[in-house]
Design an enzyme around this catalytic site. Structure first.
Site, PDB file in Angstrom:
ATOM      1  N   ILE A 161       5.670  -5.339  -4.302  1.00  0.00           N
ATOM      2  CA  ILE A 161       6.812  -5.248  -5.197  1.00  0.00           C
ATOM      3  C   ILE A 161       7.966  -4.583  -4.463  1.00  0.00           C
ATOM      4  O   ILE A 161       7.792  -3.545  -3.813  1.00  0.00           O
ATOM      5  CB  ILE A 161       6.468  -4.456  -6.475  1.00  0.00           C
ATOM      6  CG1 ILE A 161       5.332  -5.146  -7.245  1.00  0.00           C
ATOM      7  CG2 ILE A 161       7.712  -4.300  -7.355  1.00  0.00           C
ATOM      8  CD1 ILE A 161       4.843  -4.374  -8.463  1.00  0.00           C
ATOM      9  N   HIS A 220      11.126  -2.232   3.588  1.00  0.00           N
ATOM     10  CA  HIS A 220       9.678  -2.270   3.853  1.00  0.00           C
ATOM     11  C   HIS A 220       9.033  -3.480   3.187  1.00  0.00           C
ATOM     12  O   HIS A 220       8.139  -4.112   3.739  1.00  0.00           O
ATOM     13  CB  HIS A 220       9.042  -0.970   3.355  1.00  0.00           C
ATOM     14  CG  HIS A 220       7.665  -0.773   3.869  1.00  0.00           C
ATOM     15  ND1 HIS A 220       6.590  -0.541   3.052  1.00  0.00           N
ATOM     16  CD2 HIS A 220       7.185  -0.780   5.135  1.00  0.00           C
ATOM     17  CE1 HIS A 220       5.496  -0.419   3.784  1.00  0.00           C
ATOM     18  NE2 HIS A 220       5.837  -0.542   5.051  1.00  0.00           N
ATOM     19  N   PHE A 269      -0.950  -5.387   3.583  1.00  0.00           N
ATOM     20  CA  PHE A 269      -0.916  -5.580   5.042  1.00  0.00           C
ATOM     21  C   PHE A 269      -2.331  -5.578   5.616  1.00  0.00           C
ATOM     22  O   PHE A 269      -2.623  -6.308   6.579  1.00  0.00           O
ATOM     23  CB  PHE A 269      -0.064  -4.497   5.720  1.00  0.00           C
ATOM     24  CG  PHE A 269       0.258  -4.819   7.141  1.00  0.00           C
ATOM     25  CD1 PHE A 269      -0.510  -4.322   8.173  1.00  0.00           C
ATOM     26  CD2 PHE A 269       1.317  -5.662   7.448  1.00  0.00           C
ATOM     27  CE1 PHE A 269      -0.228  -4.631   9.488  1.00  0.00           C
ATOM     28  CE2 PHE A 269       1.618  -5.977   8.761  1.00  0.00           C
ATOM     29  CZ  PHE A 269       0.839  -5.470   9.784  1.00  0.00           C
ATOM     30  N   GLU A 270      -3.246  -4.826   4.999  1.00  0.00           N
ATOM     31  CA  GLU A 270      -4.633  -4.769   5.480  1.00  0.00           C
ATOM     32  C   GLU A 270      -5.450  -6.004   5.102  1.00  0.00           C
ATOM     33  O   GLU A 270      -6.589  -6.181   5.531  1.00  0.00           O
ATOM     34  CB  GLU A 270      -5.320  -3.515   4.945  1.00  0.00           C
ATOM     35  CG  GLU A 270      -4.904  -2.240   5.654  1.00  0.00           C
ATOM     36  CD  GLU A 270      -3.512  -1.817   5.262  1.00  0.00           C
ATOM     37  OE1 GLU A 270      -3.190  -1.865   4.051  1.00  0.00           O
ATOM     38  OE2 GLU A 270      -2.723  -1.454   6.155  1.00  0.00           O
ATOM     39  N   THR A 296      13.761   0.019  -0.011  1.00  0.00           N
ATOM     40  CA  THR A 296      14.057  -0.238   1.410  1.00  0.00           C
ATOM     41  C   THR A 296      13.589  -1.639   1.825  1.00  0.00           C
ATOM     42  O   THR A 296      13.076  -2.408   1.023  1.00  0.00           O
ATOM     43  CB  THR A 296      13.319   0.792   2.297  1.00  0.00           C
ATOM     44  OG1 THR A 296      11.909   0.498   2.254  1.00  0.00           O
ATOM     45  CG2 THR A 296      13.571   2.213   1.810  1.00  0.00           C
ATOM     46  N   ASN A 349      -0.453  -7.615  -4.091  1.00  0.00           N
ATOM     47  CA  ASN A 349       0.787  -7.611  -4.884  1.00  0.00           C
ATOM     48  C   ASN A 349       1.794  -6.687  -4.216  1.00  0.00           C
ATOM     49  O   ASN A 349       1.552  -5.476  -4.120  1.00  0.00           O
ATOM     50  CB  ASN A 349       0.480  -7.121  -6.300  1.00  0.00           C
ATOM     51  CG  ASN A 349       1.736  -6.941  -7.148  1.00  0.00           C
ATOM     52  OD1 ASN A 349       1.870  -5.957  -7.849  1.00  0.00           O
ATOM     53  ND2 ASN A 349       2.654  -7.896  -7.069  1.00  0.00           N
ATOM     54  N   TRP A 352      -3.388  -1.495  -3.541  1.00  0.00           N
ATOM     55  CA  TRP A 352      -2.004  -1.194  -3.946  1.00  0.00           C
ATOM     56  C   TRP A 352      -1.678  -2.030  -5.185  1.00  0.00           C
ATOM     57  O   TRP A 352      -2.002  -3.209  -5.235  1.00  0.00           O
ATOM     58  CB  TRP A 352      -1.035  -1.592  -2.821  1.00  0.00           C
ATOM     59  CG  TRP A 352      -0.379  -0.445  -2.109  1.00  0.00           C
ATOM     60  CD1 TRP A 352      -0.901   0.266  -1.051  1.00  0.00           C
ATOM     61  CD2 TRP A 352       0.915   0.103  -2.356  1.00  0.00           C
ATOM     62  NE1 TRP A 352      -0.004   1.220  -0.637  1.00  0.00           N
ATOM     63  CE2 TRP A 352       1.122   1.144  -1.425  1.00  0.00           C
ATOM     64  CE3 TRP A 352       1.920  -0.199  -3.288  1.00  0.00           C
ATOM     65  CZ2 TRP A 352       2.302   1.873  -1.395  1.00  0.00           C
ATOM     66  CZ3 TRP A 352       3.098   0.533  -3.244  1.00  0.00           C
ATOM     67  CH2 TRP A 352       3.266   1.561  -2.313  1.00  0.00           C
TER      68      TRP A 352
HETATM   69  N1  LIG Z   1       4.542  -1.218  -0.953  1.00  0.00           N
HETATM   70  C1  LIG Z   1       3.384  -1.965  -1.009  1.00  0.00           C
HETATM   71  C2  LIG Z   1       2.406  -1.887  -0.025  1.00  0.00           C
HETATM   72  N2  LIG Z   1       2.582  -1.060   1.053  1.00  0.00           N
HETATM   73  C3  LIG Z   1       1.468  -0.637   1.872  1.00  0.00           C
HETATM   74  C4  LIG Z   1       1.119  -1.640   2.983  1.00  0.00           C
HETATM   75  O1  LIG Z   1       0.546  -2.834   2.456  1.00  0.00           O
HETATM   76  C5  LIG Z   1       0.113  -1.025   3.942  1.00  0.00           C
HETATM   77  O2  LIG Z   1      -1.039  -0.650   3.216  1.00  0.00           O
HETATM   78  C6  LIG Z   1       0.689   0.216   4.629  1.00  0.00           C
HETATM   79  O3  LIG Z   1       1.918  -0.125   5.243  1.00  0.00           O
HETATM   80  C7  LIG Z   1      -0.288   0.760   5.690  1.00  0.00           C
HETATM   81  O4  LIG Z   1      -0.570  -0.199   6.654  1.00  0.00           O
HETATM   82  N3  LIG Z   1       1.299  -2.640  -0.095  1.00  0.00           N
HETATM   83  C8  LIG Z   1       1.100  -3.508  -1.158  1.00  0.00           C
HETATM   84  O5  LIG Z   1       0.067  -4.195  -1.219  1.00  0.00           O
HETATM   85  N4  LIG Z   1       2.045  -3.589  -2.130  1.00  0.00           N
HETATM   86  C9  LIG Z   1       3.192  -2.861  -2.093  1.00  0.00           C
HETATM   87  O6  LIG Z   1       4.058  -2.979  -3.011  1.00  0.00           O
HETATM   88  C1  LIG Z   2       6.765  -3.023  -0.537  1.00  0.00           C
HETATM   89  C2  LIG Z   2       6.823  -1.582  -0.246  1.00  0.00           C
HETATM   90  O1  LIG Z   2       6.303  -1.095   0.735  1.00  0.00           O
HETATM   91  C3  LIG Z   2       7.680  -0.768  -1.158  1.00  0.00           C
HETATM   92  O2  LIG Z   2       7.048  -0.721  -2.422  1.00  0.00           O
HETATM   93  C4  LIG Z   2       7.892   0.637  -0.641  1.00  0.00           C
HETATM   94  O3  LIG Z   2       8.881   1.185  -1.453  1.00  0.00           O
HETATM   95  P1  LIG Z   2      10.244   1.741  -0.770  1.00  0.00           P
HETATM   96  O4  LIG Z   2      10.918   0.551  -0.098  1.00  0.00           O
HETATM   97  O5  LIG Z   2      11.064   2.279  -1.936  1.00  0.00           O
HETATM   98  O6  LIG Z   2       9.846   2.806   0.206  1.00  0.00           O
END
Ligand SMILES: Nc1c(NC[C@H](O)[C@H](O)[C@H](O)CO)[nH]c(=O)[nH]c1=O
Ligand SMILES: CC(=O)[C@@H](O)COP(=O)(O)O
Length: 168
Positions: free
Chosen positions: A92, A98, A66-67, A96, A90, A31
């Site tokens: 960002i 998340h 997360f992985e 939301t 990284n 990501w």
């Molecule tokens: N939004 C970002 C993510 N989201 C994905 C999660 O890390 C994970 O792969 C998913 O939830 C499946 O388990 N990951 C990043 O590394 N950076 C982001 O900005």
């Molecule tokens: C950190 C994240 O998972 C984020 O980039 C996902 O974006 P959103 O909060 O707009 O769904």
């Protein structure tokens, strides 16, 4: 102490332990690859500059930050001879919450791996409000968090491998 005003790439090479025998793993999240690849390059270049042999460096990729938890856990189980592992990601902020859960999840997960495991795992995960902040910290105006993490990895590898009881 905020990164701003301090350069993440500044380090005194003369104060680094001898690193030629260290074996280092890196787990890299895909990501935001344009950021994580710069973090990886900063870490890799610093390890080589410090004397780590290329053949003693192993890299695995995972989908997202997360992985990194499972990837680092699996690498530590697979390669018990490693002296340190660097987790590179990284995250960002989006629209939301998340962002909050991913950041907290990976932070607590890597913390737990350090508590439970025997191989130090370095936290090279940028958790930024904007992409510009990530750019600035992965080889931009504030230096490279990958460099900082590689320096920390060498010190932790030394602690793991050669820690001694020093007369005070
Ligand atoms: N939004 C970002 C993510 N989201 C994905 C999660 O890390 C994970 O792969 C998913 O939830 C499946 O388990 N990951 C990043 O590394 N950076 C982001 O900005
Ligand atoms: C950190 C994240 O998972 C984020 O980039 C996902 O974006 P959103 O909060 O707009 O769904």
């Amino acid at each position: 102490m905020a990164t701003k005003g301090n350069n993440l790439s500044d380090f005194d090479k003369t104060k680094l332990p001898e690193a030629k025998d260290f074996k280092i793993g890196l787990v890299v999240a895909e990501w935001n690859a344009e950021i994580t690849e710069n973090l990886f390059q900063g870490a890799f270049d610093t390890l080589i500059e410090a004397g780590v042999i290329k053949e003693n460096i192993v890299r695995w990729n995972v989908p997202g930050s997360f992985e990194l938890i499972y990837g680092c856990k699996k690498m530590a189980e697979s390669f018990a001879m490693l002296d340190a592992i660097i987790a590179i990601g990284n995250v960002i902020q989006g629209e939301t919450k998340h962002f909050d859960f991913v950041c907290q999840g990976v932070t607590q997960g890597i913390r737990q791996l350090n508590v439970e495991g025997d191989i130090p795992i370095l936290f090279c995960v940028l958790t930024d409000n904007t992409k510009q902040q990530s750019i600035d910290r992965s080889g931009g105006k504030h230096g490279n968090k990958g460099t900082e993490s590689a320096v920390a990895a060498i010190h932790m590898a030394e602690l793991k491998k050669n820690s001694k009881f020093y007369e005070l």
